[in-house]
Design a protein around this motif. Structure first.
Motif, PDB file in Angstrom:
ATOM      1  N   MET A   1     -50.623  -1.964  14.674  1.00 38.91           N
ATOM      2  CA  MET A   1     -50.949  -3.386  14.774  1.00 38.91           C
ATOM      3  C   MET A   1     -50.039  -4.179  13.845  1.00 38.91           C
ATOM      4  N   ALA A   2     -49.531  -5.297  14.373  1.00 43.20           N
ATOM      5  CA  ALA A   2     -48.648  -6.131  13.557  1.00 43.20           C
ATOM      6  C   ALA A   2     -49.400  -6.702  12.367  1.00 43.20           C
ATOM      7  N   VAL A   3     -48.702  -6.855  11.256  1.00 46.12           N
ATOM      8  CA  VAL A   3     -49.298  -7.407  10.050  1.00 46.12           C
ATOM      9  C   VAL A   3     -49.356  -8.928  10.170  1.00 46.12           C
ATOM     10  N   ARG A   4     -50.575  -9.469  10.085  1.00 47.34           N
ATOM     11  CA  ARG A   4     -50.777 -10.915  10.197  1.00 47.34           C
ATOM     12  C   ARG A   4     -51.134 -11.566   8.871  1.00 47.34           C
ATOM     13  N   ALA A   5     -51.619 -10.759   7.925  1.00 45.13           N
ATOM     14  CA  ALA A   5     -52.040 -11.318   6.637  1.00 45.13           C
ATOM     15  C   ALA A   5     -51.725 -10.327   5.530  1.00 45.13           C
ATOM     16  N   VAL A   6     -51.240 -10.835   4.407  1.00 47.01           N
ATOM     17  CA  VAL A   6     -50.976 -10.002   3.238  1.00 47.01           C
ATOM     18  C   VAL A   6     -51.708 -10.610   2.042  1.00 47.01           C
ATOM     19  N   PHE A   7     -52.491  -9.781   1.373  1.00 47.83           N
ATOM     20  CA  PHE A   7     -53.232 -10.193   0.186  1.00 47.83           C
ATOM     21  C   PHE A   7     -52.632  -9.508  -1.036  1.00 47.83           C
ATOM     22  N   PHE A   8     -52.660 -10.200  -2.150  1.00 45.35           N
ATOM     23  CA  PHE A   8     -52.093  -9.678  -3.389  1.00 45.35           C
ATOM     24  C   PHE A   8     -53.138  -9.685  -4.497  1.00 45.35           C
ATOM     25  N   VAL A 125     -50.930 -15.605   3.575  1.00 48.25           N
ATOM     26  CA  VAL A 125     -50.848 -15.000   2.241  1.00 48.25           C
ATOM     27  C   VAL A 125     -52.105 -15.351   1.446  1.00 48.25           C
ATOM     28  N   GLY A 126     -52.762 -14.319   0.944  1.00 48.13           N
ATOM     29  CA  GLY A 126     -53.965 -14.524   0.160  1.00 48.13           C
ATOM     30  C   GLY A 126     -53.900 -13.810  -1.174  1.00 48.13           C
ATOM     31  N   LEU A 127     -54.815 -14.160  -2.056  1.00 50.42           N
ATOM     32  CA  LEU A 127     -54.920 -13.532  -3.375  1.00 50.42           C
ATOM     33  C   LEU A 127     -56.343 -13.009  -3.547  1.00 50.42           C
ATOM     34  N   ILE A 128     -56.463 -11.764  -4.015  1.00 52.94           N
ATOM     35  CA  ILE A 128     -57.760 -11.166  -4.331  1.00 52.94           C
ATOM     36  C   ILE A 128     -57.656 -10.623  -5.747  1.00 52.94           C
ATOM     37  N   THR A 129     -58.355 -11.243  -6.685  1.00 51.17           N
ATOM     38  CA  THR A 129     -58.178 -10.875  -8.082  1.00 51.17           C
ATOM     39  C   THR A 129     -59.514 -10.788  -8.808  1.00 51.17           C
ATOM     40  N   GLU A 166     -66.904  -5.609  -0.140  1.00 51.59           N
ATOM     41  CA  GLU A 166     -67.313  -6.960   0.230  1.00 51.59           C
ATOM     42  C   GLU A 166     -66.319  -8.011  -0.258  1.00 51.59           C
ATOM     43  N   VAL A 167     -65.628  -7.727  -1.347  1.00 55.74           N
ATOM     44  CA  VAL A 167     -64.598  -8.654  -1.813  1.00 55.74           C
ATOM     45  C   VAL A 167     -63.495  -8.777  -0.763  1.00 55.74           C
ATOM     46  N   PHE A 168     -63.067  -7.642  -0.230  1.00 56.15           N
ATOM     47  CA  PHE A 168     -61.996  -7.643   0.764  1.00 56.15           C
ATOM     48  C   PHE A 168     -62.471  -8.252   2.084  1.00 56.15           C
ATOM     49  N   ARG A 169     -63.701  -7.946   2.478  1.00 61.30           N
ATOM     50  CA  ARG A 169     -64.238  -8.513   3.717  1.00 61.30           C
ATOM     51  C   ARG A 169     -64.365 -10.028   3.619  1.00 61.30           C
ATOM     52  N   HIS A 170     -64.754 -10.520   2.457  1.00 55.76           N
ATOM     53  CA  HIS A 170     -64.832 -11.964   2.255  1.00 55.76           C
ATOM     54  C   HIS A 170     -63.449 -12.604   2.405  1.00 55.76           C
ATOM     55  N   ALA A 171     -62.441 -11.965   1.849  1.00 59.83           N
ATOM     56  CA  ALA A 171     -61.085 -12.496   1.944  1.00 59.83           C
ATOM     57  C   ALA A 171     -60.580 -12.466   3.387  1.00 59.83           C
ATOM     58  N   ASP A 176     -59.643 -15.448   8.606  1.00 58.87           N
ATOM     59  CA  ASP A 176     -59.914 -15.059   9.991  1.00 58.87           C
ATOM     60  C   ASP A 176     -58.961 -13.936  10.414  1.00 58.87           C
ATOM     61  N   ALA A 177     -58.826 -12.949   9.511  1.00 60.18           N
ATOM     62  CA  ALA A 177     -57.875 -11.855   9.727  1.00 60.18           C
ATOM     63  C   ALA A 177     -58.605 -10.556  10.058  1.00 60.18           C
ATOM     64  N   ASP A 178     -58.023  -9.779  10.938  1.00 58.77           N
ATOM     65  CA  ASP A 178     -58.551  -8.454  11.262  1.00 58.77           C
ATOM     66  C   ASP A 178     -58.069  -7.461  10.222  1.00 58.77           C
ATOM     67  N   ALA A 179     -58.954  -6.582   9.760  1.00 56.05           N
ATOM     68  CA  ALA A 179     -58.590  -5.629   8.709  1.00 56.05           C
ATOM     69  C   ALA A 179     -57.399  -4.771   9.109  1.00 56.05           C
ATOM     70  N   GLY A 180     -57.320  -4.371  10.368  1.00 55.66           N
ATOM     71  CA  GLY A 180     -56.232  -3.510  10.808  1.00 55.66           C
ATOM     72  C   GLY A 180     -54.877  -4.179  10.787  1.00 55.66           C
ATOM     73  N   GLY A 181     -54.860  -5.508  10.790  1.00 58.04           N
ATOM     74  CA  GLY A 181     -53.600  -6.243  10.730  1.00 58.04           C
ATOM     75  C   GLY A 181     -53.370  -6.901   9.392  1.00 58.04           C
ATOM     76  N   ALA A 182     -54.034  -6.361   8.354  1.00 53.25           N
ATOM     77  CA  ALA A 182     -53.914  -6.951   7.020  1.00 53.25           C
ATOM     78  C   ALA A 182     -53.508  -5.895   6.003  1.00 53.25           C
ATOM     79  N   VAL A 183     -52.761  -6.326   5.001  1.00 48.47           N
ATOM     80  CA  VAL A 183     -52.277  -5.458   3.929  1.00 48.47           C
ATOM     81  C   VAL A 183     -52.741  -6.036   2.606  1.00 48.47           C
ATOM     82  N   HIS A 184     -53.168  -5.155   1.704  1.00 49.28           N
ATOM     83  CA  HIS A 184     -53.452  -5.593   0.337  1.00 49.28           C
ATOM     84  C   HIS A 184     -52.470  -4.904  -0.595  1.00 49.28           C
ATOM     85  N   VAL A 185     -51.964  -5.662  -1.575  1.00 52.56           N
ATOM     86  CA  VAL A 185     -50.912  -5.198  -2.477  1.00 52.56           C
ATOM     87  C   VAL A 185     -51.427  -5.289  -3.912  1.00 52.56           C
TER      88      VAL A 185
END
Length: 242
Positions: A1-8, A125-129, A166-171, A176-185
């Motif tokens: 699946m193509a990457v649609r969202a990247v969280f840092f 692009v999102g931030l999870i900290t 739940e932190v990641f699911r909230h992000a 409105d991103a699907d987990a399979g098309g999202a990356v966390h860094v």
């Protein structure tokens, strides 16, 4: 699946953790102003930091405490151990420390480049900290990258910490991103890699030192630089997970 969202993640991923340098600058400033011994203050701070973090660290990151609650507790303990427990001196130390942190939390050289490149490709692009909400957002402002995110999620906003899924699911819901098309860094294997994978996301471990992964059965991409994230996105995902 193509990457649609990247969280840092933030600390030690996008910005250098300047806490230790902030403590050194504060100790030197107190020494210069009051004739104290900077090395003695630093020695007192080591145990004070451990005690303060054990006492308040979890609550501080979850949000119910003020942004300065943890540094205030640590500097109170530090100065009491040094034999200087005057409240006005604690206030001065906290002000010096917070001012120093605004200078010492600096972005890595490739941070802005990578964030801008992702946005130019149409990737959200999102931030999870983990950390108090205003405190972490203040670091973004100090580092000059506050406006480069479509979403910022802190543990202080939610009252829960990574690696809680739940932190990641909230992000994900926030973009409105699907987990399979999202990356966390992130640089913390347990909080960033394992947490993201449990949430169904792909993960990039920012491993600047080339250390061996703590676990070999968690699929992830091992990156030496944030620039490796661009390759992952270009490939459409983790083609060679480790």
């Amino acid at each position: 699946m193509a990457v649609r969202a990247v969280f840092f993640d933030l600390d030690d991923t996008l910005v250098r953790d300047g806490a230790e340098e902030a403590v050194r600058r504060t100790a030197r400033a107190l020494a210069a102003r009051h004739g104290f011994g900077a090395d003695d203050i630093l020695a007192a701070n080591v145990e004070a930091w451990q005690q303060g973090w054990a006492s308040l660290g979890d609550s501080w990151m979850r949000g119910p405490l003020s942004d300065d609650a943890l540094p205030r507790d640590i500097w109170r303990r530090t100065l009491e151990r040094y034999g200087q427990g005057d409240r006005s001196l604690v206030d001065e130390a906290v002000d010096l420390h917070l001012s120093a942190e605004r200078v010492t939390f600096t972005p890595f050289e490739e941070t802005a480049e990578v964030l801008d490149a992702l946005r130019a490709r149409g990737v959200a692009v999102g931030l999870i900290t983990n950390g108090p909400a205003q405190f972490q957002r203040g670091k973004l402002a100090a580092a000059g990258i506050r406006d480069r995110f479509d979403l910022v999620v802190t543990s202080g906003d939610l009252g829960i910490l990574k690696p809680d899924v739940e932190v990641f699911r909230h992000a994900l819901a926030g973009l409105d991103a699907d987990a399979g098309g999202a990356v966390h860094v992130g640089d913390d294997f347990a909080a960033d890699v394992e947490g993201a994978v449990r949430a169904g996301m792909q993960a990039v471990w920012v491993n600047r030192t080339g250390a061996a992964p703590p676990k070999v059965d968690v699929p992830h991409h091992d990156g030496r630089s944030l620039r490796d994230v661009l390759a992952v996105v270009g490939e459409g995902g983790l083609s060679r997970p480790r």
